[in-house]
Scaffold this active site. Sequence first.
Site, PDB file in Angstrom:
ATOM      1  N   GLN A   1     -62.224   8.674  12.010  1.00 47.87           N
ATOM      2  CA  GLN A   1     -60.879   8.653  11.437  1.00 47.87           C
ATOM      3  C   GLN A   1     -59.856   9.306  12.381  1.00 47.87           C
ATOM      4  OE1 GLN A   1     -60.135  10.687   7.623  1.00 47.87           O
ATOM      5  NE2 GLN A   1     -60.006   8.637   6.738  1.00 47.87           N
TER       6      GLN A   1
ATOM      7  N   GLU B   1     -30.847   3.789  33.503  1.00 45.32           N
ATOM      8  CA  GLU B   1     -29.821   3.096  32.696  1.00 45.32           C
ATOM      9  C   GLU B   1     -29.272   4.019  31.598  1.00 45.32           C
ATOM     10  OE1 GLU B   1     -29.724  -0.977  32.052  1.00 45.32           O
ATOM     11  OE2 GLU B   1     -31.085  -1.459  33.684  1.00 45.32           O
TER      12      GLU B   1
ATOM     13  N   GLY C   1     -61.612  11.599  29.372  1.00 44.91           N
ATOM     14  CA  GLY C   1     -61.693  11.822  30.830  1.00 44.91           C
ATOM     15  C   GLY C   1     -61.375  10.560  31.623  1.00 44.91           C
TER      16      GLY C   1
ATOM     17  N   PHE D   1     -30.461   6.307  44.278  1.00 44.48           N
ATOM     18  CA  PHE D   1     -31.429   5.853  43.257  1.00 44.48           C
ATOM     19  C   PHE D   1     -31.184   4.397  42.848  1.00 44.48           C
ATOM     20  CE2 PHE D   1     -31.395  10.499  41.534  1.00 44.48           C
ATOM     21  CZ  PHE D   1     -32.212  10.921  42.565  1.00 44.48           C
ATOM     22  N   ILE D   2     -30.898   3.546  43.808  1.00 44.28           N
ATOM     23  CA  ILE D   2     -30.566   2.163  43.464  1.00 44.28           C
ATOM     24  C   ILE D   2     -31.820   1.282  43.495  1.00 44.28           C
ATOM     25  CG2 ILE D   2     -29.100   0.168  44.016  1.00 44.28           C
ATOM     26  CD1 ILE D   2     -27.627   2.821  43.045  1.00 44.28           C
TER      27      ILE D   2
ATOM     28  N   THR E   1     -29.772   8.399  30.589  1.00 39.57           N
ATOM     29  CA  THR E   1     -30.832   9.209  29.973  1.00 39.57           C
ATOM     30  C   THR E   1     -30.773   9.039  28.452  1.00 39.57           C
ATOM     31  OG1 THR E   1     -29.370  11.102  29.705  1.00 39.57           O
ATOM     32  CG2 THR E   1     -30.614  10.992  31.782  1.00 39.57           C
TER      33      THR E   1
ATOM     34  N   SER F   1     -25.302  10.981  35.021  1.00 42.03           N
ATOM     35  CA  SER F   1     -24.813  10.790  33.643  1.00 42.03           C
ATOM     36  C   SER F   1     -23.300  10.705  33.618  1.00 42.03           C
ATOM     37  CB  SER F   1     -25.275  11.958  32.762  1.00 42.03           C
ATOM     38  OG  SER F   1     -26.670  11.909  32.588  1.00 42.03           O
TER      39      SER F   1
ATOM     40  N   ASP G   1     -24.341  -1.692  28.372  1.00 43.25           N
ATOM     41  CA  ASP G   1     -24.530  -2.027  26.944  1.00 43.25           C
ATOM     42  C   ASP G   1     -25.512  -3.181  26.793  1.00 43.25           C
ATOM     43  OD1 ASP G   1     -22.770  -0.143  25.944  1.00 43.25           O
ATOM     44  OD2 ASP G   1     -21.087  -1.530  25.711  1.00 43.25           O
TER      45      ASP G   1
HETATM   46  N1  CAA Z   1     -17.530  -0.834  26.788  1.00 42.60           N
HETATM   47  C1  CAA Z   1     -16.244  -0.973  27.177  1.00 42.60           C
HETATM   48  N2  CAA Z   1     -15.462   0.088  27.530  1.00 42.60           N
HETATM   49  C2  CAA Z   1     -16.040   1.308  27.467  1.00 42.60           C
HETATM   50  C3  CAA Z   1     -17.371   1.510  27.079  1.00 42.60           C
HETATM   51  C4  CAA Z   1     -18.118   0.384  26.704  1.00 42.60           C
HETATM   52  N3  CAA Z   1     -19.385   0.488  26.312  1.00 42.60           N
HETATM   53  N4  CAA Z   1     -17.657   2.816  27.141  1.00 42.60           N
HETATM   54  C5  CAA Z   1     -16.539   3.430  27.551  1.00 42.60           C
HETATM   55  N5  CAA Z   1     -15.565   2.511  27.754  1.00 42.60           N
HETATM   56  C6  CAA Z   1     -14.179   2.738  28.152  1.00 42.60           C
HETATM   57  C7  CAA Z   1     -13.499   3.692  27.185  1.00 42.60           C
HETATM   58  O1  CAA Z   1     -12.962   2.984  26.073  1.00 42.60           O
HETATM   59  C8  CAA Z   1     -12.409   4.284  28.051  1.00 42.60           C
HETATM   60  O2  CAA Z   1     -11.374   3.335  28.159  1.00 42.60           O
HETATM   61  P1  CAA Z   1      -9.801   3.730  28.136  1.00 42.60           P
HETATM   62  O3  CAA Z   1      -9.491   4.236  29.499  1.00 42.60           O
HETATM   63  O4  CAA Z   1      -9.126   2.446  27.865  1.00 42.60           O
HETATM   64  O5  CAA Z   1      -9.615   4.760  27.064  1.00 42.60           O
HETATM   65  C9  CAA Z   1     -13.085   4.385  29.410  1.00 42.60           C
HETATM   66  O6  CAA Z   1     -14.151   3.422  29.403  1.00 42.60           O
HETATM   67  C10 CAA Z   1     -13.672   5.746  29.682  1.00 42.60           C
HETATM   68  O7  CAA Z   1     -14.607   6.012  28.652  1.00 42.60           O
HETATM   69  P2  CAA Z   1     -15.136   7.474  28.310  1.00 42.60           P
HETATM   70  O8  CAA Z   1     -13.974   8.425  28.247  1.00 42.60           O
HETATM   71  O9  CAA Z   1     -16.024   7.365  27.133  1.00 42.60           O
HETATM   72  O10 CAA Z   1     -15.971   7.831  29.640  1.00 42.60           O
HETATM   73  P3  CAA Z   1     -16.883   9.071  29.963  1.00 42.60           P
HETATM   74  O11 CAA Z   1     -16.545   9.543  31.321  1.00 42.60           O
HETATM   75  O12 CAA Z   1     -16.847  10.058  28.825  1.00 42.60           O
HETATM   76  O13 CAA Z   1     -18.354   8.424  30.100  1.00 42.60           O
HETATM   77  C11 CAA Z   1     -20.526   7.764  29.371  1.00 42.60           C
HETATM   78  C12 CAA Z   1     -19.007   7.781  29.120  1.00 42.60           C
HETATM   79  C13 CAA Z   1     -21.072   6.921  28.202  1.00 42.60           C
HETATM   80  C14 CAA Z   1     -21.154   9.121  29.339  1.00 42.60           C
HETATM   81  C15 CAA Z   1     -20.816   7.060  30.718  1.00 42.60           C
HETATM   82  O14 CAA Z   1     -20.450   7.875  31.793  1.00 42.60           O
HETATM   83  C16 CAA Z   1     -22.279   6.675  30.873  1.00 42.60           C
HETATM   84  O15 CAA Z   1     -22.716   5.658  30.347  1.00 42.60           O
HETATM   85  N6  CAA Z   1     -23.062   7.477  31.630  1.00 42.60           N
HETATM   86  C17 CAA Z   1     -24.418   7.105  31.958  1.00 42.60           C
HETATM   87  C18 CAA Z   1     -24.449   6.295  33.223  1.00 42.60           C
HETATM   88  C19 CAA Z   1     -25.652   5.421  33.314  1.00 42.60           C
HETATM   89  O16 CAA Z   1     -26.151   4.875  32.328  1.00 42.60           O
HETATM   90  N7  CAA Z   1     -26.124   5.196  34.533  1.00 42.60           N
HETATM   91  C20 CAA Z   1     -27.200   4.304  34.755  1.00 42.60           C
HETATM   92  C21 CAA Z   1     -27.176   3.841  36.162  1.00 42.60           C
HETATM   93  S1  CAA Z   1     -27.911   2.279  36.370  1.00 42.60           S
HETATM   94  C22 CAA Z   1     -29.564   2.489  36.430  1.00 42.60           C
HETATM   95  O17 CAA Z   1     -30.102   3.499  36.109  1.00 42.60           O
HETATM   96  C23 CAA Z   1     -30.292   1.227  36.801  1.00 42.60           C
HETATM   97  C24 CAA Z   1     -31.666   1.322  37.282  1.00 42.60           C
HETATM   98  O18 CAA Z   1     -32.088   2.189  37.999  1.00 42.60           O
HETATM   99  C25 CAA Z   1     -32.574   0.215  36.924  1.00 42.60           C
END
Ligand code: CAA
Length: 384
Positions: free
Chosen positions: A279, A364, A341, A156-157, A366, A132, A240
Amino acid sequence: MAVSHVSEDEKALIEAIREIAQERVAPRAAEIDHSGEFPWDMKELLASHDILAMPFPEEYGGIGASELAISMAVEELSRCCATTGLILAVQQLGSMPILLAGNDEQKRKYFPQLASGEWLAAFGLTEAGSGSDAAAMQTFAVRKGDKYTLNGSKRFITNGGLAQVNTIFAITDPQAGTRGISAFIVEKDFPGFSVGRIEDKMGIKGSQTAELIFENCEVPVENLLGGEGEGFKIAMRTLDRTRIGIGAQALGIAQGALDLAVAYAKQRVQFKKPIAENQGIQFMLADMATKVEAARLLVYHASELVDDGDEQFSKYSSMAKMFASDAAMDVTNDAIQVLGGYGYMKEYPAERMLRDAKITQIYEGTNQIQRLVIARALLSERNS
Ligand code: CAA
């Protein structure tokens, strides 16, 4: 529901994908789950029908499908087999950093083979100690001349070890926090790249989940994506977009479980009548169908916002992924209950659907992270 954003050509493609899924994918699903092996035949099937070409622009060999069409394709495939739906979703995920931040040369070099399905893609952000908290990564990249040297590992890729094209995030400036992270395209056969542990999972068992290891791994400077220090934002912008795909996968799993429960309830006779006449069962089915439809509305809406270039889509992408994955857990659980069952037995697909659904609440980001993203967006909006 009406899907106004999908073109006539895309409607025909989705219809074809639904047929392929039901006729070719569904009969393989139990076997894929049982064997735990990556279904190369399913990858070939998707490639041969241009389904893997959907996320790529036409100028680079893709078919440039809308986000909504991609979501509907992932949904139809996942309705029959979540592992097969994930092949398309991860082809998009692993390539998205290149789509968002790659230059023309990088797109020309990598997209044609990804669009044709000759190559698979993977997205390497997560590490053993950095899930996270994505910024807590410990993979480093140091530039020397015309090469970066990567050291560290990713955990976990999805598609790890199978993907030719890996988009990898590593620290280039340890003092700069999230602004010190950079993104690279790492090919499977670059020196110093290897595959470690292969995970044994609860669900999506045909999808390979692996550790990627970088030991003085040499990456040419032209494989840097965007500029140095732009990697964290590229990763966030990628997620996103692609979280909608996980919402679509969850939606497909939920729809598959609902289809199964309705069909079973109509034919299962107890107390001399089909159980669907009770129902107690009808109310369960009604709740399940309502959750599926609400999930569909959110997934399609988030997709349409992407297609419309609406900047609000990030919040809706997280909402879609969160709601659809929670719905998938509820609906698959209730499907098992309707089947009684039989639902608990591996002879029926309900238990596989529940195991497959669980990961959609986790990967992607939690669902707790999705709530964080949604709340941050909400609180930073003007007029709120
Ligand atoms: N778009 C653009 N920029 C963004 C952004 C976004 N959505 N979110 C954050 N940023 C930018 C911020 O604006 C900030 O920029 P500045 O330095 O200019 O201020 C910078 O990034 C840092 O942002 P935060 O301070 O918000 O960062 P954070 O450390 O607090 O983390 C978080 C934010 C949302 C918790 C992030 O760590 C996160 O998304 N964590 C979850 C990770 C994740 O989803 N992993 C999935 C792995 S892939 C997977 O699972 C694939 C698979 O198996 C199929």
